[in-house]
Design an enzyme around this catalytic site. Sequence first.
Site, PDB file in Angstrom:
ATOM      1  CB  CYS A  88       2.769 -60.943 -33.970  1.00 42.14           C
ATOM      2  SG  CYS A  88       1.674 -61.628 -32.760  1.00 42.14           S
ATOM      3  CG  HIS A 149       2.888 -63.501 -37.532  1.00 39.36           C
ATOM      4  ND1 HIS A 149       2.183 -63.279 -36.379  1.00 39.36           N
ATOM      5  CD2 HIS A 149       1.956 -63.603 -38.521  1.00 39.36           C
ATOM      6  CE1 HIS A 149       0.892 -63.250 -36.645  1.00 39.36           C
ATOM      7  NE2 HIS A 149       0.730 -63.450 -37.929  1.00 39.36           N
TER       8      HIS A 149
END
Length: 292
Positions: A88, A149
């Site tokens: 991610c 993120h």
Amino acid sequence: MGPTARRGRAEPSSRDCLPLLVVCLLLRTCEVKAAKASKPNILLIMADDLGIGDLGCYGNDTLRTPHIDWLAEEGVRLTQHLAAAPVCTPSRAAFLTGRHAFRSGMDTSGRTRVLPWNACSGGLPENETTFARILQQQGYSTGLIGKWHQGVNCHSRTDHCHHPLRHGFDYFYGMPLTLLSDCHPGWIGQVSSAMTPKLWHYTQLMALGVLTLAAGRTCGLVPVPRKAVTAAAGLVFLFFASWYTSFGFVRRWNCILMRNRDVVEQPMDLERTAGRLLEEAVAYIERCKPSS
Ligand SMILES: *[C@@H]1O[C@H](CO)[C@@H](O)[C@H](O)[C@H]1NC(C)=O
Ligand SMILES: *[C@@H]1O[C@H](CO)[C@@H](O)[C@H](O)[C@H]1NC(C)=O
């Protein structure tokens, strides 16, 4: 977004890329902002851990993805793509900036390539140029619905130095971190299972040190006062107690939903998260729709 998000809930997350979650990057020309009517609206949908063979339009006949197939049918279907990273944080940093993630400090050769805590002080540096910022400068309204993120704060809980609103987005709704297995009550936590072996190891080494000291003192080999040994033992216990108990709070600390700079759900109710993101994305498009 619908089918992918549903699949995300049903499947245990893989160890490596923290769980699959859909992000919609919604960039719309709002009526108020769009000076030139000719600018196209741009909608980017990013899904973690979605394989090319998972979609109907790329030949999958067991998973049904009719909406994505329909988009492919009405548009262009590309057949070659290289992701900048398989996990991610670095893949998103590269996606947002068009640069390799290690150039912005968003990748590492260490085992954990993603930010594991909301409270991490790392994040996408403010001087990186995201495509959202460029579009914002061009008069676009820019919204991010879903997962970020890329870090939140630098020094304090509220400085929000890495927040999407500091990176060219005018609106943010979603999770500043990610969807960890720690967010599912009763599941084995990714953060805790990744970190506890190391912490146990340190605790054991420290305990061994204290025991050696105590043994050395008892045999008269090491001339340290008894109080020093007791204090060292107390410190080791405090160290152990602080990390051990903090894993009980992972869900509360990491699994949150924010609207712009405000925390709106803590911990988030996973059963409803995918539905909320979908509603938010649709509402954003409605809000920014030109009224003519
Ligand atoms: C469709 O996707 C599923 C899930 O990834 C996979 O198990 C299956 O093999 C795929 N089917 C085809 C024909 O690629
Ligand atoms: C951002 O600032 C850092 C620290 O000063 C620097 O190393 C980096 O090259 C800068 N990045 C860009 C894209 O200018």
